[in-house]
Design an enzyme around this catalytic site. Structure first.
Site, PDB file in Angstrom:
ATOM      1  N   SER A   1      -4.235  -2.821   8.921  1.00 26.40           N
ATOM      2  CA  SER A   1      -3.588  -1.923   7.971  1.00 26.40           C
ATOM      3  C   SER A   1      -3.349  -2.641   6.656  1.00 26.40           C
ATOM      4  O   SER A   1      -3.235  -3.865   6.619  1.00 26.40           O
ATOM      5  CB  SER A   1      -2.248  -1.431   8.535  1.00 26.40           C
ATOM      6  N   HIS A   2      -3.234  -1.878   5.601  1.00 25.97           N
ATOM      7  CA  HIS A   2      -2.857  -2.447   4.313  1.00 25.97           C
ATOM      8  C   HIS A   2      -1.402  -2.897   4.321  1.00 25.97           C
ATOM      9  O   HIS A   2      -0.994  -3.679   3.476  1.00 25.97           O
ATOM     10  CB  HIS A   2      -3.087  -1.427   3.195  1.00 25.97           C
ATOM     11  N   SER A   3      -0.630  -2.397   5.263  1.00 27.56           N
ATOM     12  CA  SER A   3       0.790  -2.728   5.381  1.00 27.56           C
ATOM     13  C   SER A   3       1.044  -3.537   6.644  1.00 27.56           C
ATOM     14  O   SER A   3       0.745  -3.064   7.747  1.00 27.56           O
ATOM     15  CB  SER A   3       1.612  -1.439   5.431  1.00 27.56           C
TER      16      SER A   3
END
Length: 132
Positions: free
Chosen positions: A13-15
């Protein structure tokens, strides 16, 4: 980890929080027998993804049955594709990216993997969520 009999699951994930939370959910719902790893964020701590972290996650979740990767956005998919290309050919052949929602797909993939399913069956199960 040669005794692992389940397909491994990697969450990209980007997070970091989304990746970690999704991995925690997968572990709680599918059990500890499914190897699960996650990575998220760029090397500076911001939103993004990076190839080195994805390679490490693949190693952490590695199973001779293969690894299914679930991603949240296009950049995570592109970096995952680059990571797979960097693997030795025999290992790369056992890693797939699932075209599925990251949370729902990961849970469905892990549930399928926990029953000893093949890599292709795990991928198909994760992707069936989109067809519903």
């Amino acid at each position: 980890m040669s005794d692992v009999t389940c397909v491994g699951i990697v969450i990209v994930s980007h997070s970091p929080e989304v990746a970690r939370g999704t991995a925690d959910m997968v572990r709680q719902m599918a059990g500890e027998e499914v190897p699960v790893a996650w990575c998220g964020g760029d090397p500076d701590g911001g939103l993004g993804s990076n190839v080195e972290a994805i390679l490490e996650a693949i190693d952490q979740a590695w199973s001779e049955k293969g690894v299914a990767i679930l991603v949240d956005l296009g950049g995570a998919e592109t970096n995952s594709e680059m990571a797979i290309e960097m693997l030795p050919a025999e290992k790369a052949a056992k890693v797939v990216i699932c075209n599925a929602p990251i949370v729902e797909g990961a849970v469905m993939a892990a549930a399928e993997a926990s029953g000893g399913a093949s890599l292709q069956d795990v991928k198909q199960t994760a992707e069936e969520y989109l067809a519903a």
